[in-house]
Write a protein that holds these residues in place. Structure first.
Motif, mmCIF file in Angstrom:
data_model
loop_
_atom_site.group_PDB
_atom_site.id
_atom_site.type_symbol
_atom_site.label_atom_id
_atom_site.label_comp_id
_atom_site.label_asym_id
_atom_site.label_seq_id
_atom_site.Cartn_x
_atom_site.Cartn_y
_atom_site.Cartn_z
ATOM 1 N N ASP A 5 43.362 -28.883 55.523
ATOM 2 C CA ASP A 5 44.269 -27.752 55.776
ATOM 3 C C ASP A 5 43.538 -26.596 56.454
ATOM 4 N N LEU A 6 42.450 -26.143 55.843
ATOM 5 C CA LEU A 6 41.744 -24.962 56.343
ATOM 6 C C LEU A 6 41.062 -25.200 57.690
ATOM 7 N N MET A 7 40.727 -26.457 57.981
ATOM 8 C CA MET A 7 40.095 -26.781 59.255
ATOM 9 C C MET A 7 41.126 -27.012 60.361
ATOM 10 N N GLY A 8 42.409 -26.964 60.001
ATOM 11 C CA GLY A 8 43.461 -27.163 61.000
ATOM 12 C C GLY A 8 43.640 -28.606 61.420
ATOM 13 N N PHE A 9 43.308 -29.555 60.520
ATOM 14 C CA PHE A 9 43.386 -30.976 60.852
ATOM 15 C C PHE A 9 44.736 -31.607 60.480
ATOM 16 N N GLN A 10 45.656 -30.821 59.926
ATOM 17 C CA GLN A 10 46.906 -31.396 59.434
ATOM 18 C C GLN A 10 47.717 -32.099 60.514
ATOM 19 N N VAL A 11 47.626 -31.591 61.737
ATOM 20 C CA VAL A 11 48.502 -32.100 62.795
ATOM 21 C C VAL A 11 47.749 -32.847 63.891
ATOM 22 N N ASN A 12 46.522 -33.271 63.602
ATOM 23 C CA ASN A 12 45.788 -34.038 64.616
ATOM 24 C C ASN A 12 45.020 -35.193 63.972
ATOM 25 N N GLN A 13 44.348 -35.977 64.820
ATOM 26 C CA GLN A 13 43.693 -37.190 64.366
ATOM 27 C C GLN A 13 42.491 -36.948 63.465
ATOM 28 N N MET A 14 42.008 -35.717 63.379
ATOM 29 C CA MET A 14 40.818 -35.439 62.585
ATOM 30 C C MET A 14 41.045 -35.652 61.095
ATOM 31 N N GLN A 15 42.306 -35.629 60.661
ATOM 32 C CA GLN A 15 42.576 -35.922 59.244
ATOM 33 C C GLN A 15 42.177 -37.360 58.918
ATOM 34 N N PHE A 16 42.346 -38.279 59.888
ATOM 35 C CA PHE A 16 41.976 -39.674 59.671
ATOM 36 C C PHE A 16 40.462 -39.852 59.736
ATOM 37 N N VAL A 17 39.806 -39.096 60.589
ATOM 38 C CA VAL A 17 38.348 -39.129 60.657
ATOM 39 C C VAL A 17 37.766 -38.644 59.330
ATOM 40 N N THR A 18 38.337 -37.559 58.805
ATOM 41 C CA THR A 18 37.892 -37.027 57.507
ATOM 42 C C THR A 18 38.048 -38.073 56.415
ATOM 43 N N ALA A 99 58.601 -18.754 58.701
ATOM 44 C CA ALA A 99 57.554 -19.255 59.597
ATOM 45 C C ALA A 99 56.153 -18.794 59.229
ATOM 46 N N ASP A 100 56.006 -17.570 58.747
ATOM 47 C CA ASP A 100 54.672 -17.028 58.469
ATOM 48 C C ASP A 100 54.302 -17.048 56.988
ATOM 49 N N THR A 101 55.077 -17.728 56.164
ATOM 50 C CA THR A 101 54.776 -17.772 54.733
ATOM 51 C C THR A 101 53.559 -18.663 54.473
ATOM 52 N N PHE A 102 52.891 -18.434 53.351
ATOM 53 C CA PHE A 102 51.687 -19.193 53.008
ATOM 54 C C PHE A 102 51.989 -20.687 52.924
ATOM 55 N N GLY A 103 53.115 -21.046 52.305
ATOM 56 C CA GLY A 103 53.459 -22.452 52.134
ATOM 57 C C GLY A 103 53.582 -23.185 53.449
ATOM 58 N N VAL A 104 54.208 -22.560 54.419
ATOM 59 C CA VAL A 104 54.387 -23.191 55.732
ATOM 60 C C VAL A 104 53.061 -23.274 56.470
ATOM 61 N N GLN A 105 52.279 -22.215 56.415
ATOM 62 C CA GLN A 105 50.995 -22.188 57.119
ATOM 63 C C GLN A 105 49.944 -23.071 56.457
ATOM 64 N N HIS A 106 50.076 -23.289 55.160
ATOM 65 C CA HIS A 106 49.093 -24.096 54.412
ATOM 66 C C HIS A 106 49.809 -25.064 53.476
ATOM 67 N N ALA A 107 50.622 -25.932 54.079
ATOM 68 C CA ALA A 107 51.414 -26.882 53.291
ATOM 69 C C ALA A 107 50.536 -27.787 52.434
ATOM 70 N N ASN A 108 49.394 -28.228 52.975
ATOM 71 C CA ASN A 108 48.512 -29.126 52.224
ATOM 72 C C ASN A 108 47.961 -28.474 50.962
ATOM 73 N N ILE A 109 47.603 -27.201 51.055
ATOM 74 C CA ILE A 109 47.090 -26.493 49.881
ATOM 75 C C ILE A 109 48.179 -26.370 48.820
ATOM 76 N N LEU A 110 49.400 -26.063 49.261
ATOM 77 C CA LEU A 110 50.517 -25.971 48.317
ATOM 78 C C LEU A 110 50.754 -27.318 47.644
ATOM 79 N N ILE A 111 50.752 -28.379 48.426
ATOM 80 C CA ILE A 111 50.998 -29.718 47.889
ATOM 81 C C ILE A 111 49.858 -30.160 46.969
ATOM 82 N N SER A 112 48.648 -29.673 47.212
ATOM 83 C CA SER A 112 47.494 -30.073 46.397
ATOM 84 C C SER A 112 47.646 -29.659 44.938
ATOM 85 N N LEU A 113 48.545 -28.708 44.666
ATOM 86 C CA LEU A 113 48.828 -28.337 43.276
ATOM 87 C C LEU A 113 49.323 -29.549 42.493
#
Length: 271
Positions: A5-18, A99-113
């Protein structure tokens, strides 16, 4: 999840590399684990025993067959939010109010709960098993799934973000209470020679067959009620998400009610 989430990998292939890198690390770590013997030296096993196929004979027992079938039916719910919670929460970016809420900007962190809750709720199982018994603990898990989906349906990342947070907390109960109590049920109702294989059948029915059916079916429902839309150069899945979550909640409720009336235990499992 936080790193991606914090590295901005949610929407690109780097999540799979990670994920791949972590896979190699875990692979290396597995070689440090102690050896676990599967059979006494010189003991011969048939092909059926070697592959754990003897455990499928449990389907001849009505009570166990019913348990495994319901394990599969509940397993349908297991991966729905894991697969679709992120695109759902992210879709609120198409609404200016959110659009600018924390949940939308950091969906993965919210879901990690959800995963944090899953870890903590394991500690509650001995108390609930002792107080309420195996069947009631399983029912609590099933109704927790109803609440999990329902809260997704009525919540939002703005004033209703508390519903999302509550849904994440409920996930720990929904996932743990059935998986752990179900494993204990198998432990108590099988013999030593097929116990480990029976556990394998249980997880095959839940996290294998059930989860696969659930993911595929959920995708068809979401495809029917939502559509892809390009907004400010970003692709979002928008539409009647609320309807989808209510359908999933109705399914979980139906399974819970049927389980309550059909499943019977000879003896209660005490933690």
């Amino acid at each position: 999840m936080w790193f991606v989430d914090l590295m901005g990998f949610q929407v690109n292939q780097m999540q799979f590399v990670t994920s791949g890198v972590l896979g190699f690390i875990l692979c290396a770590y597995s070689f440090t684990l102690p050896a676990c013997k599967t059979a006494a030296k010189g003991e011969k096993k048939s092909v059926a025993e070697a592959f754990g196929l003897k455990a499928f004979a449990l389907f001849k027992q009505k009570r166990m067959a019913i348990f495994f079938v319901f394990s599969m039916l509940l397993g349908v719910s297991l991966q729905i939010t894991n697969s679709f919670a992120n695109p759902f929460i992210s879709s609120f970016a198409a609404v200016k109010e959110y659009a600018d809420t924390f949940g939308v900007q950091h969906a993965n962190i919210l879901i990690s709960l959800s995963q944090i809750s899953e870890t903590i709720c394991i500690l509650l199982i001995p108390f609930f098993m002792k107080r309420y018994g195996i069947k009631n603990v399983m029912l609590i898990a099933m109704f927790a799934w109803v609440l999990r989906f329902g809260l997704f349906g009525v919540g939002n990342p703005g004033s209703g973000v508390w519903m999302f947070v509550l849904s994440m907390i409920v996930y720990g109960v929904a996932f743990d209470f059935f998986n752990i109590s179900g494993s204990l049920f198998v432990e108590q109702n099988t013999t030593d020679d097929i116990r480990s294989s029976a556990q394998g059948v249980f997880f095959l029915m839940t996290n294998g067959i059930g989860a696969t059916i659930g993911t595929i079916a959920a995708q068809k429902i979401i495809n029917h009620f939502t559509h892809g839309e390009l907004i400010d150069g970003q692709f979002y899945t928008v539409g009647e998400w609320q309807t989808c979550w209510f359908i999933f909640a109705a399914y979980a409720l139906t399974v819970a009610v049927l389980f309550a009336f059909i499943f019977r235990t000879k003896k209660e499992v005490k933690a």
